[in-house]
Every structure is written in C-alpha cells, then in structure tokens.
Design an enzyme around this catalytic site. Structure first.
Site, PDB file in Angstrom:
ATOM      1  CB  THR A   1      -4.920   4.744  -4.952  1.00 42.93           C
ATOM      2  OG1 THR A   1      -5.768   5.322  -3.958  1.00 42.93           O
ATOM      3  CG2 THR A   1      -4.472   5.802  -5.913  1.00 42.93           C
TER       4      THR A   1
ATOM      5  CB  CYS B   1      -3.126   0.259  -2.507  1.00 36.07           C
ATOM      6  SG  CYS B   1      -3.153   2.012  -2.916  1.00 36.07           S
TER       7      CYS B   1
ATOM      8  CG  ASP C   1      -1.767   1.211   1.367  1.00 35.42           C
ATOM      9  OD1 ASP C   1      -2.429   1.544   0.371  1.00 35.42           O
ATOM     10  OD2 ASP C   1      -1.795   1.852   2.433  1.00 35.42           O
ATOM     11  CB  SER C   2       0.208   4.790  -0.547  1.00 36.50           C
ATOM     12  OG  SER C   2      -0.940   4.863   0.272  1.00 36.50           O
TER      13      SER C   2
ATOM     14  CE1 TYR D   1       2.647   5.855  -3.262  1.00 28.51           C
ATOM     15  CE2 TYR D   1       1.606   3.960  -4.296  1.00 28.51           C
ATOM     16  CZ  TYR D   1       2.713   4.548  -3.724  1.00 28.51           C
ATOM     17  OH  TYR D   1       3.877   3.832  -3.617  1.00 28.51           O
ATOM     18  N   GLY D   2      -3.272   8.894  -3.638  1.00 26.25           N
ATOM     19  CA  GLY D   2      -4.582   9.189  -4.210  1.00 26.25           C
ATOM     20  C   GLY D   2      -4.764  10.576  -4.790  1.00 26.25           C
TER      21      GLY D   2
ATOM     22  CD  GLU E   1      -0.214   6.867   6.281  1.00 26.78           C
ATOM     23  OE1 GLU E   1       0.892   6.883   6.833  1.00 26.78           O
ATOM     24  OE2 GLU E   1      -0.679   5.847   5.728  1.00 26.78           O
TER      25      GLU E   1
ATOM     26  CB  CYS F   1      -9.462   4.398   0.321  1.00 26.53           C
ATOM     27  SG  CYS F   1      -7.866   4.815   1.038  1.00 26.53           S
ATOM     28  CB  THR F   2      -6.775  -0.455   2.069  1.00 28.57           C
ATOM     29  OG1 THR F   2      -5.663   0.306   1.578  1.00 28.57           O
ATOM     30  CG2 THR F   2      -7.239  -1.433   1.023  1.00 28.57           C
ATOM     31  CG  HIS F   3      -5.075   4.865   4.319  1.00 30.34           C
ATOM     32  ND1 HIS F   3      -4.435   4.374   3.208  1.00 30.34           N
ATOM     33  CD2 HIS F   3      -4.104   5.409   5.103  1.00 30.34           C
ATOM     34  CE1 HIS F   3      -3.135   4.613   3.317  1.00 30.34           C
ATOM     35  NE2 HIS F   3      -2.909   5.237   4.456  1.00 30.34           N
TER      36      HIS F   3
HETATM   37  N1  DGL Z   1      -4.818   3.001   0.940  1.00 26.00           N
HETATM   38  C1  DGL Z   1      -4.879   3.513  -0.354  1.00 26.00           C
HETATM   39  C2  DGL Z   1      -6.104   3.192  -1.115  1.00 26.00           C
HETATM   40  O1  DGL Z   1      -6.652   2.161  -0.849  1.00 26.00           O
HETATM   41  C3  DGL Z   1      -4.056   4.686  -0.751  1.00 26.00           C
HETATM   42  C4  DGL Z   1      -4.395   5.981  -0.183  1.00 26.00           C
HETATM   43  C5  DGL Z   1      -3.485   7.082  -0.672  1.00 26.00           C
HETATM   44  O2  DGL Z   1      -2.275   6.883  -0.613  1.00 26.00           O
HETATM   45  O3  DGL Z   1      -3.991   8.101  -1.114  1.00 26.00           O
HETATM   46  O4  DGL Z   1      -6.552   3.897  -1.970  1.00 26.00           O
END
Ligand code: DGL
Length: 266
Positions: free
Chosen positions: A75, A73, A10-11, A42-43, A152, A184-186
């Site tokens: 994204t 992730c 993931d990011s 990353y998004g 984060e 998004c996995t966050h």
């Molecule tokens: N956890 C990520 C996702 O599922 C990335 C979030 C990010 O870095 O913007 O999209």
C-alpha cells in the site's frame, strides 16, 4: 561494505513476511523493523492519509542511522514510493516492481490475477507495471480489504479466512488466471490457505520474497552489503499492543522476537 542496519516498515505485521525472506537472502544484515500497529490497516485509507503516515514512518526510522529502507508494504509502495524516494537520500526498495517482474516471468497464459488492498488496487500501480513489463499480459485485480484484519487477528488458518478467500477469489479464478500476485505483504501469512483455495494450477507470487531479493540486488550493486563479521541484530518497534504483535509474529517467524519496543511517532 556498510554495517549499518536496514530499516523495514509496514502498517503492521505484514512486513514480517519480508523480514522472514531477508533472513534467508541477506542473513548478515542488521534489521530495524517498524510496524504502525496503532493505525493498521492503511489499505482502506486515502492516498493523502497513506502518504502522510508513510512520511511519519520514514522519519521515525531515519532517527536510526540506516543504510537503506525496505518498504515492506504494498500500500505504501503503490501510493507513496515516488514521493518518498524523491524526499530521501538513501536507497528505498518497494514491492511493486520486483513482484511484477517475477509475475511476468511466471505466467504462461498471460492472464495474471492481482489481489491487494483497496488503495493499491485503486492506484493502478501493479497493473501499470505488469503491462509495462509485458504488454500482452491481462490483469484481473481484486481488492481484499478483509484479509489484513484477519491476519492481524491471527486467523491464519481459520474457516472464516477460508470462506473470505473463496468469495474474493471466485471472480479472479473465473478468468482462468495461471498466476496470482499477492500484492500485499500481509497475504503471505495466509499463503498455504490461499494456495489451497486457488488450487495447485495457479502459481502464487509472493511480494515479500521478491522485495527481499530486490533489496539484496540493490545492496550488492551499491557495494553496501554487510560482510557478516558479527552476529546480526534485530530490533522491532510498533505503535500499539506489542504483545499481540509478538504472539502472532513469533508464530509466523518461528523464532522469538526479543527486542520489541512500543514507540510514539513525533
Ligand atoms: N501490508 C500492507 C500492504 O502490503 C498493508 C496492509 C494494510 O495496512 O492495509 O499493502
């Protein structure tokens, strides 16, 4: 049977939500986690930049002898899955398809909300998959770019995160959705707060759980699941500030992160 580890990336911290689910669903597997904490989020980046980062992430992970890669992730999945799969000769599981399959099973009124990063929403990948799986579904999407930095930062149950969620979700809830995809996995890191904001009537679809379940199906179908004869090992790699990753990660996982290394991408 294949005893090699699964790579998960993931990011940043977000993919730990998939690790958490993997422990439950595939408890015998060794995992190597990579979080690109130096370049998160990353998004908010372009498709080209995300693909470039994703290729570097995969190249790094492949310096280990892996049997499969779980792209934890949203994204990376929405922007780069097809390219990564075409370029790599090992199974790669992404979050979009299994998450959308769960969402169409869950919705009763066929009105589904989707929250994800700006890049994921812009890609249209979730909407396309949801509509392909059930043409009667209407999707209401909303990019929530502030969630990733809040997670984060470790503000998982913070007033600022709550207010941000209320603001982002207002227009989606106004559409009377009965299901909300956490694309998004966050976002599963703030799931209790999100459930609180949307209320008990709206069901959340957790992409970290669905992707772990998909990984289990893939390993079983291919006959490469582990038989659990030895204790599983977990190794974590990040590109920046391992201490912060460790503190917030351990809080979320409820377990200590022992083997953590800071790495440089070549
Ligand atoms: N956890 C990520 C996702 O599922 C990335 C979030 C990010 O870095 O913007 O999209």
């Amino acid at each position: 049977m294949d005893q090699r580890p699964i790579g998960v990336f993931d990011s940043g911290l977000g993919g730990l939500t998939a690790v958490h689910s993997l422990w439950r669903i595939l408890p015998e597997e060794d995992l190597i986690y990579f979080g690109d904490t130096a370049r998160v989020p990353y998004g908010s980046r372009s498709r080209e930049a995300i693909l470039k980062y994703a290729r570097q992430d995969v190249r790094f992970l492949r310096s280990f002898d892996l049997k499969a890669i779980l792209i934890a992730c949203g994204t990376v999945t929405t922007t780069s899955l097809a390219a990564l799969q075409a370029e790599n000769d090992l199974p790669m599981v992404g979050v979009v398809e299994p998450t959308c399959r769960r969402a169409v099973l869950m919705t009763q009124n066929k009105r589904v909300g989707l929250i994800a990063t700006a890049a994921s929403v812009r890609s249209g990948a979730y909407e396309a998959a949801l509509r392909r799986l059930d043409p009667e579904v209407t999707v209401f999407s909303r990019a929530c770019p502030l969630f990733v930095p809040l997670v984060e930062e470790g503000w998982l149950d913070h007033e600022v995160t709550r207010l941000t969620a209320q603001e982002y979700l207002k227009p989606v809830l106004a559409e009377n959705v009965d299901t909300l995809v956490l694309g998004c996995t966050h976002y599963p890191l703030i799931k209790p707060l999100l459930q609180d904001v949307v209320g008990p009537e709206v069901r959340l679809v957790d992409s970290a759980i669905t992707v772990a379940e998909q990984a289990a199906r893939t390993l079983t179908e291919m006959g490469i699941a582990n038989d659990g004869r030895s204790l599983p090992t977990y190794c974590y790699t990040v590109t920046d500030i391992p201490l912060r990753f460790q503190t917030i990660g351990e809080r979320f996982l409820g377990r200590s992160i022992q083997q953590l290394e800071m790495v440089k991408l070549g």
